[in-house]
Design an enzyme around this catalytic site. Structure first.
Site, PDB file in Angstrom:
ATOM      1  N   GLN A   1       0.838  -1.197   0.000  1.00  6.44           N
ATOM      2  CA  GLN A   1       0.000   0.000   0.000  1.00  6.44           C
ATOM      3  C   GLN A   1       0.877   1.253   0.000  1.00  6.44           C
ATOM      4  O   GLN A   1       0.380   2.354  -0.149  1.00  6.44           O
ATOM      5  CB  GLN A   1      -0.904  -0.010   1.242  1.00  6.44           C
ATOM      6  CG  GLN A   1      -1.839  -1.191   1.312  1.00  6.44           C
ATOM      7  CD  GLN A   1      -2.476  -1.328   2.681  1.00  6.44           C
ATOM      8  OE1 GLN A   1      -3.501  -0.713   2.970  1.00  6.44           O
ATOM      9  NE2 GLN A   1      -1.843  -2.095   3.557  1.00  6.44           N
TER      10      GLN A   1
ATOM     11  N   ASP B   1       6.216   4.647  -1.436  1.00  3.53           N
ATOM     12  CA  ASP B   1       7.566   5.179  -1.182  1.00  3.53           C
ATOM     13  C   ASP B   1       8.671   4.561  -2.036  1.00  3.53           C
ATOM     14  O   ASP B   1       9.842   4.959  -1.880  1.00  3.53           O
ATOM     15  CB  ASP B   1       7.905   5.031   0.301  1.00  3.53           C
ATOM     16  CG  ASP B   1       7.751   3.595   0.813  1.00  3.53           C
ATOM     17  OD1 ASP B   1       7.350   3.422   1.987  1.00  3.53           O
ATOM     18  OD2 ASP B   1       8.022   2.661   0.029  1.00  3.53           O
TER      19      ASP B   1
ATOM     20  N   HIS C   1      -1.319   1.351  -4.389  1.00  8.93           N
ATOM     21  CA  HIS C   1      -1.629   2.790  -4.282  1.00  8.93           C
ATOM     22  C   HIS C   1      -0.672   3.630  -5.115  1.00  8.93           C
ATOM     23  O   HIS C   1      -0.576   4.848  -4.942  1.00  8.93           O
ATOM     24  CB  HIS C   1      -1.597   3.238  -2.812  1.00  8.93           C
ATOM     25  CG  HIS C   1      -2.668   2.619  -1.988  1.00  8.93           C
ATOM     26  ND1 HIS C   1      -2.602   2.527  -0.619  1.00  8.93           N
ATOM     27  CD2 HIS C   1      -3.836   2.008  -2.344  1.00  8.93           C
ATOM     28  CE1 HIS C   1      -3.681   1.902  -0.168  1.00  8.93           C
ATOM     29  NE2 HIS C   1      -4.441   1.576  -1.188  1.00  8.93           N
TER      30      HIS C   1
ATOM     31  N   CYS D   1      -4.116   6.086 -21.255  1.00  5.93           N
ATOM     32  CA  CYS D   1      -3.567   4.780 -21.646  1.00  5.93           C
ATOM     33  C   CYS D   1      -2.917   4.058 -20.450  1.00  5.93           C
ATOM     34  O   CYS D   1      -2.427   2.937 -20.599  1.00  5.93           O
ATOM     35  CB  CYS D   1      -2.569   4.947 -22.786  1.00  5.93           C
ATOM     36  SG  CYS D   1      -1.042   5.777 -22.319  1.00  5.93           S
TER      37      CYS D   1
ATOM     38  N   SER E   1      -2.760  -1.153   9.334  1.00  2.00           N
ATOM     39  CA  SER E   1      -3.925  -1.179  10.231  1.00  2.00           C
ATOM     40  C   SER E   1      -5.066  -1.942   9.566  1.00  2.00           C
ATOM     41  O   SER E   1      -6.099  -2.171  10.170  1.00  2.00           O
ATOM     42  CB  SER E   1      -4.359   0.267  10.534  1.00  2.00           C
ATOM     43  OG  SER E   1      -4.627   0.956   9.312  1.00  2.00           O
TER      44      SER E   1
ATOM     45  N   ASN F   1       3.141  -6.918  13.488  1.00  2.00           N
ATOM     46  CA  ASN F   1       2.800  -5.560  13.923  1.00  2.00           C
ATOM     47  C   ASN F   1       3.109  -5.419  15.413  1.00  2.00           C
ATOM     48  O   ASN F   1       2.809  -6.337  16.175  1.00  2.00           O
ATOM     49  CB  ASN F   1       1.291  -5.316  13.685  1.00  2.00           C
ATOM     50  CG  ASN F   1       0.919  -3.854  13.669  1.00  2.00           C
ATOM     51  OD1 ASN F   1       1.311  -3.112  14.573  1.00  2.00           O
ATOM     52  ND2 ASN F   1       0.167  -3.452  12.667  1.00  2.00           N
TER      53      ASN F   1
HETATM   54  N1  APR Z   1       6.802  -2.442  12.272  1.00  2.00           N
HETATM   55  C1  APR Z   1       5.592  -2.976  11.922  1.00  2.00           C
HETATM   56  N2  APR Z   1       4.404  -2.306  12.036  1.00  2.00           N
HETATM   57  C2  APR Z   1       4.459  -1.053  12.550  1.00  2.00           C
HETATM   58  C3  APR Z   1       5.680  -0.437  12.948  1.00  2.00           C
HETATM   59  C4  APR Z   1       6.884  -1.192  12.785  1.00  2.00           C
HETATM   60  N3  APR Z   1       8.092  -0.699  13.133  1.00  2.00           N
HETATM   61  N4  APR Z   1       5.393   0.817  13.416  1.00  2.00           N
HETATM   62  C5  APR Z   1       4.032   0.968  13.305  1.00  2.00           C
HETATM   63  N5  APR Z   1       3.469  -0.151  12.786  1.00  2.00           N
HETATM   64  C6  APR Z   1       2.053  -0.425  12.509  1.00  2.00           C
HETATM   65  C7  APR Z   1       1.053   0.334  13.354  1.00  2.00           C
HETATM   66  O1  APR Z   1       0.784  -0.342  14.563  1.00  2.00           O
HETATM   67  C8  APR Z   1      -0.186   0.363  12.450  1.00  2.00           C
HETATM   68  O2  APR Z   1      -1.005  -0.780  12.678  1.00  2.00           O
HETATM   69  O3  APR Z   1       1.797  -0.019  11.188  1.00  2.00           O
HETATM   70  C9  APR Z   1       0.402   0.270  11.033  1.00  2.00           C
HETATM   71  C10 APR Z   1       0.274   1.533  10.194  1.00  2.00           C
HETATM   72  O4  APR Z   1      -1.089   1.748   9.924  1.00  2.00           O
HETATM   73  P1  APR Z   1      -1.563   3.012   9.044  1.00  2.00           P
HETATM   74  O5  APR Z   1      -0.848   4.209   9.472  1.00  2.00           O
HETATM   75  O6  APR Z   1      -3.042   3.006   9.071  1.00  2.00           O
HETATM   76  O7  APR Z   1      -0.998   2.674   7.575  1.00  2.00           O
HETATM   77  P2  APR Z   1      -1.607   1.733   6.436  1.00  2.00           P
HETATM   78  O8  APR Z   1      -2.351   0.586   7.030  1.00  2.00           O
HETATM   79  O9  APR Z   1      -0.533   1.423   5.506  1.00  2.00           O
HETATM   80  O10 APR Z   1      -2.667   2.740   5.733  1.00  2.00           O
HETATM   81  C11 APR Z   1      -3.362   2.269   4.608  1.00  2.00           C
HETATM   82  O11 APR Z   1      -4.329   4.433   4.248  1.00  2.00           O
HETATM   83  O12 APR Z   1      -4.113   6.693   4.319  1.00  2.00           O
HETATM   84  C12 APR Z   1      -4.150   5.613   3.481  1.00  2.00           C
HETATM   85  O13 APR Z   1      -3.210   5.440   1.320  1.00  2.00           O
HETATM   86  C13 APR Z   1      -2.872   5.445   2.677  1.00  2.00           C
HETATM   87  O14 APR Z   1      -1.766   3.380   2.017  1.00  2.00           O
HETATM   88  C14 APR Z   1      -2.352   4.072   3.097  1.00  2.00           C
HETATM   89  C15 APR Z   1      -3.594   3.390   3.626  1.00  2.00           C
END
Ligand code: APR
Length: 293
Positions: A141, A144, A159, A170, A232, A256
């Site tokens: 997702q 980067d 994403h 296209c 998340s 996580n």
């Molecule tokens: N190692 C593993 N997991 C981690 C770490 C780590 N060092 N640090 C934090 N986390 C976990 C957090 O506990 C959380 O559950 O990573 C998760 C990040 O969740 P989000 O910030 O919600 O990111 P993500 O799930 O990728 O969001 C999904 O939402 O805003 C949109 O497009 C955006 O791609 C993104 C999508």
């Protein structure tokens, strides 16, 4: 195609130094977690097709903040308006002016961290797990570019990738230097079909490009074991992928440091930072492969 972060230099003046990479988080491997890791490694070694689904948490150890929870971009700046794509389509020139010099503080913060981020131990371990044949595909997702920089090959960026540009008509994707970006003649146009070009990053309200989504579902349908790393698991359609693997009788391992909305559905949960846990998974997988050889 060697990917460098330099392309972002078009829009940022950030000087990148090694000191910007955060030190890996302190982490103690308990005997329980060691037993959990060994069990997961056995599952991976006997699985037909292992897919990793990654989120922002994987790149936290590269200095990129997550979106939600403590230190999250949306936690700090509030969620951005959900109509980014509609506003792009209505006035692509204005959207491009915003892209070239963003006014939103969260956009500048994200742009500057992306410019200097480097793959961490977690990205490198996944690329190596693919190279030794344990992992079949990475669906991320994250925008980067760090999985690509780490050497992942069967990689699906659901994403998009902040480094690339994409034609809305296209759907061809371009390296930034392949498109002439003239601030006086915006939006830039596709050299192939003349369509409007935008950043490859999928904006809120934008449909996931069909070519990527189709490949994601075909990988998920083949998968009997999924690693869900640093997400998340609240944003769809990606959040549906682990549920689909479970519906098909497969196993899902969550990696996580904290519990998520998905935890109760996971067949296994490994609590800790992705960098350290995936490095351990890699070492144990290599030992397991060695023992089997
Ligand atoms: N190692 C593993 N997991 C981690 C770490 C780590 N060092 N640090 C934090 N986390 C976990 C957090 O506990 C959380 O559950 O990573 C998760 C990040 O969740 P989000 O910030 O919600 O990111 P993500 O799930 O990728 O969001 C999904 O939402 O805003 C949109 O497009 C955006 O791609 C993104 C999508």
């Amino acid at each position: 195609m060697k990917r460098v972060a330099a392309a972002v230099a078009v829009t940022t003046t950030t000087e990148c130094t090694d000191a910007m990479a955060p030190p890996p988080p302190e982490f103690e491997l308990s005997s329980n977690l060691e037993a959990d890791l060994a069990r997961v490694v056995r599952q991976l070694s006997t699985a037909r097709h292992v897919v990793a689904l990654t989120g922002a948490g994987l790149s936290v150890e590269s200095g990129i903040p997550p979106f939600r929870g403590p230190g999250g971009l949306w936690t700090k700046y509030g969620e951005p308006p959900m109509d980014g794509y509609r506003r792009f389509v209505e006035d692509p020139a204005a959207a491009w002016r915003e892209r070239l010099s963003p006014r939103a503080e969260w956009a500048r913060a994200l742009r500057d961290t992306l410019a200097c981020a480097r793959p961490n131990a977690g990205h490198l371990a996944l690329a190596e797990l693919e190279r030794i044949g344990v992992l079949g595909c990475v669906i991320t997702q994250n925008i980067d570019d760090l999985h690509a920089q780490a050497g992942s090959r069967n990689l699906l960026e659901i994403h998009g990738n902040h480094h690339l540009l994409r034609c809305l008509d296209c759907v061809r994707r371009f390296e930034p230097d392949a498109i002439e970006i003239d601030p006086d003649r915006l939006p830039p146009r596709c050299p192939d079909c003349g369509g409007v070009v935008k950043g490859d990053t999928v904006q809120f309200g934008e449909p996931i490009p069909a070519d990527v989504l189709r490949r994601c579902y075909s990988e998920v349908e083949r998968s009997d074991c999924m690693l869900v790393i640093g997400t998340s698991a609240t944003v769809y359609p990606a959040a549906d992928f682990p549920m689909e693997v479970l519906r098909r009788g497969g196993r899902v391992v969550e990696v996580n440091p904290t519990a998520t909305e998905f935890t109760t559905s996971a067949t296994d949960s490994l609590r800790g930072p992705a960098g350290a846990l995936l490095s351990h998974l890699l070492d144990l997988s290599k030992r397991e492969a060695g023992a089997a050889a």
